[in-house]
Design an enzyme around this catalytic site. Structure first.
Site, PDB file in Angstrom:
ATOM      1  N   ASN A  15      10.633 -29.010   6.443  1.00 36.88           N
ATOM      2  CA  ASN A  15       9.351 -29.116   5.983  1.00 36.88           C
ATOM      3  C   ASN A  15       8.409 -28.016   6.384  1.00 36.88           C
ATOM      4  O   ASN A  15       7.504 -27.453   5.672  1.00 36.88           O
ATOM      5  CB  ASN A  15       8.770 -30.448   6.342  1.00 36.88           C
ATOM      6  CG  ASN A  15       9.257 -31.666   5.461  1.00 36.88           C
ATOM      7  OD1 ASN A  15       8.967 -31.821   4.444  1.00 36.88           O
ATOM      8  ND2 ASN A  15      10.227 -32.298   5.903  1.00 36.88           N
ATOM      9  N   ARG A  65       6.277 -38.171  29.751  1.00 38.43           N
ATOM     10  CA  ARG A  65       5.768 -38.191  28.461  1.00 38.43           C
ATOM     11  C   ARG A  65       4.159 -37.961  28.426  1.00 38.43           C
ATOM     12  O   ARG A  65       3.708 -37.082  27.565  1.00 38.43           O
ATOM     13  CB  ARG A  65       5.923 -39.278  27.664  1.00 38.43           C
ATOM     14  CG  ARG A  65       6.528 -38.883  26.125  1.00 38.43           C
ATOM     15  CD  ARG A  65       6.803 -40.045  25.547  1.00 38.43           C
ATOM     16  NE  ARG A  65       5.515 -40.487  24.744  1.00 38.43           N
ATOM     17  CZ  ARG A  65       5.134 -41.942  24.438  1.00 38.43           C
ATOM     18  NH1 ARG A  65       6.107 -42.572  24.311  1.00 38.43           N
ATOM     19  NH2 ARG A  65       4.178 -42.046  23.935  1.00 38.43           N
ATOM     20  N   MET A  90      10.207 -35.930  16.254  1.00 44.84           N
ATOM     21  CA  MET A  90      11.148 -37.182  16.301  1.00 44.84           C
ATOM     22  C   MET A  90      10.632 -37.969  17.716  1.00 44.84           C
ATOM     23  O   MET A  90      11.320 -38.952  18.160  1.00 44.84           O
ATOM     24  CB  MET A  90      12.544 -36.646  16.565  1.00 44.84           C
ATOM     25  CG  MET A  90      12.995 -36.164  15.232  1.00 44.84           C
ATOM     26  SD  MET A  90      12.569 -36.960  13.577  1.00 44.84           S
ATOM     27  CE  MET A  90      13.655 -38.392  13.332  1.00 44.84           C
ATOM     28  N   ASN A 107       1.535 -37.055   9.009  1.00 45.45           N
ATOM     29  CA  ASN A 107       2.950 -37.305   9.380  1.00 45.45           C
ATOM     30  C   ASN A 107       3.622 -37.388   7.891  1.00 45.45           C
ATOM     31  O   ASN A 107       2.958 -37.829   6.890  1.00 45.45           O
ATOM     32  CB  ASN A 107       3.234 -38.480  10.140  1.00 45.45           C
ATOM     33  CG  ASN A 107       4.800 -38.726  10.316  1.00 45.45           C
ATOM     34  OD1 ASN A 107       5.198 -37.643  10.448  1.00 45.45           O
ATOM     35  ND2 ASN A 107       5.234 -39.772  10.010  1.00 45.45           N
ATOM     36  N   HIS A 109       6.846 -38.830   5.994  1.00 48.59           N
ATOM     37  CA  HIS A 109       7.875 -39.928   6.252  1.00 48.59           C
ATOM     38  C   HIS A 109       8.799 -40.105   5.054  1.00 48.59           C
ATOM     39  O   HIS A 109       8.191 -40.289   3.972  1.00 48.59           O
ATOM     40  CB  HIS A 109       7.210 -41.160   6.557  1.00 48.59           C
ATOM     41  CG  HIS A 109       8.159 -42.234   7.124  1.00 48.59           C
ATOM     42  ND1 HIS A 109       8.784 -42.435   8.337  1.00 48.59           N
ATOM     43  CD2 HIS A 109       8.669 -43.099   6.417  1.00 48.59           C
ATOM     44  CE1 HIS A 109       9.705 -43.137   8.385  1.00 48.59           C
ATOM     45  NE2 HIS A 109       9.713 -43.911   7.269  1.00 48.59           N
ATOM     46  N   ASP A 145       4.367 -44.932  12.249  1.00 51.73           N
ATOM     47  CA  ASP A 145       4.269 -44.917  10.795  1.00 51.73           C
ATOM     48  C   ASP A 145       3.394 -45.919  10.102  1.00 51.73           C
ATOM     49  O   ASP A 145       3.815 -46.414   8.941  1.00 51.73           O
ATOM     50  CB  ASP A 145       5.783 -45.142  10.222  1.00 51.73           C
ATOM     51  CG  ASP A 145       6.636 -44.197  10.552  1.00 51.73           C
ATOM     52  OD1 ASP A 145       6.228 -42.993  10.776  1.00 51.73           O
ATOM     53  OD2 ASP A 145       7.824 -44.305  10.713  1.00 51.73           O
ATOM     54  N   HIS A 171      14.504 -35.057   0.546  1.00 49.42           N
ATOM     55  CA  HIS A 171      13.875 -33.921   1.437  1.00 49.42           C
ATOM     56  C   HIS A 171      13.152 -32.934   0.380  1.00 49.42           C
ATOM     57  O   HIS A 171      11.990 -32.384   0.647  1.00 49.42           O
ATOM     58  CB  HIS A 171      14.787 -33.308   2.214  1.00 49.42           C
ATOM     59  CG  HIS A 171      15.118 -33.783   3.452  1.00 49.42           C
ATOM     60  ND1 HIS A 171      16.514 -33.782   3.933  1.00 49.42           N
ATOM     61  CD2 HIS A 171      14.503 -34.907   4.010  1.00 49.42           C
ATOM     62  CE1 HIS A 171      16.424 -34.514   4.978  1.00 49.42           C
ATOM     63  NE2 HIS A 171      15.420 -35.478   5.207  1.00 49.42           N
TER      64      HIS A 171
HETATM   65  C1  GRF Z   1      11.966 -35.420   7.337  1.00 46.09           C
HETATM   66  O1  GRF Z   1      12.685 -36.327   6.506  1.00 46.09           O
HETATM   67  C2  GRF Z   1      10.585 -36.049   7.780  1.00 46.09           C
HETATM   68  O2  GRF Z   1      10.116 -36.724   6.989  1.00 46.09           O
HETATM   69  C3  GRF Z   1      11.076 -36.850   8.952  1.00 46.09           C
HETATM   70  O3  GRF Z   1      12.032 -36.180   9.628  1.00 46.09           O
HETATM   71  C4  GRF Z   1      12.594 -35.185   8.865  1.00 46.09           C
HETATM   72  C5  GRF Z   1      12.287 -33.756   9.229  1.00 46.09           C
HETATM   73  O4  GRF Z   1      13.147 -32.858   8.468  1.00 46.09           O
HETATM   74  N1  GRF Z   1       9.920 -37.169   9.661  1.00 46.09           N
HETATM   75  P1  GRF Z   1      12.939 -31.291   8.637  1.00 46.09           P
HETATM   76  O5  GRF Z   1      12.955 -31.085  10.281  1.00 46.09           O
HETATM   77  O6  GRF Z   1      11.469 -30.937   8.301  1.00 46.09           O
HETATM   78  O7  GRF Z   1      13.962 -30.564   8.011  1.00 46.09           O
END
Ligand code: GRF
Length: 213
Positions: A15, A65, A90, A107, A109, A145, A171
């Protein structure tokens, strides 16, 4: 004056790459910095290759954290960004972080929220047998989320349990939807409805709620 973005990542960074390839340095949008929760993430390589300032904020490198989130927040604030994009970040950010940048964190998702929140959204949707899934761009609030939805795009699933193929399709959709959301946000077309904070207004050509672009 450009619209400055901080991107937070943990893994592959596809992304991030989509944003670098489509909006970074164009249309008045600039990715000012990339923060990773993991050392050695492929996303870090992608940021470095694009010449974007990058730093790693792994929780293990801090006393906990909260300390990590505070250091990350200060680093982002120093870059004077307009928006923080969680693109495969994550880990949960604590409430202090979210409040500091309230209304300025989004975000991406990989499901049609509120269906299938959490880190295994695609697997959960396939295991459930849904025939329609999709992707969501939403504002981040203090829960997982759950914040107000900016954009969603749906996708019909063929009967298949080929997770790899489904992931690829989801994706691809993310890589279209996230840049689109950024263009709308950067142009000032997106705002939370002041009379109903759960709802997001998108204005285009003066028409609130029109999301056809
Ligand atoms: C994506 O599917 C996003 O929606 C989720 O984590 C994944 C990240 O993929 N939160 P990348 O690191 O952008 O390839």
């Amino acid at each position: 004056m450009s619209y400055r973005i901080a991107v937070l990542v943990s893994g592959e960074g596809t992304n991030l790459q989509a944003m670098i390839d489509t909006v970074h340095g164009r249309e008045g949008i600039e990715i000012a910095c990339v923060g990773s929760s993991r050392h050695g993430a492929r996303a870090v390589e992608r940021a470095e290759r694009a010449g974007i300032e990058c730093a790693v904020f792994a929780a293990a490198d801090h006393s906990g954290r909260a300390a990590r989130d505070a250091a990350l927040a200060d680093w982002i604030a120093a870059h004077k960004v307009d928006l923080i994009v969680l693109a495969g970040f994550m880990e949960l950010l604590d409430a202090t972080f979210v409040r500091r940048f309230e209304g300025r964190i989004i975000n991406i998702h990989p499901s049609l929220l509120p269906a299938f929140p959490g880190t295994r959204a695609i697997e959960d949707a396939v295991a459930h047998g849904v025939r329609i899934t999709g992707v969501t761009v939403h504002f981040v609030d203090e829960r997982v989320d759950s914040g107000p939805i900016v954009l969603q795009r749906a996708l019909e699933l063929p009967y298949s349990r080929d997770i790899v193929a489904i992931e690829r399709t989801v994706h691809d959709l993310e890589h279209e939807l996230l840049p689109r959301a950024l263009r709308l946000l950067a142009s000032g077309a997106v705002r939370i409805d002041p009379t109903s904070p759960r709802h997001v207004l998108i204005e285009e050509d003066g028409a609130a709620g029109d999301t056809t672009r």
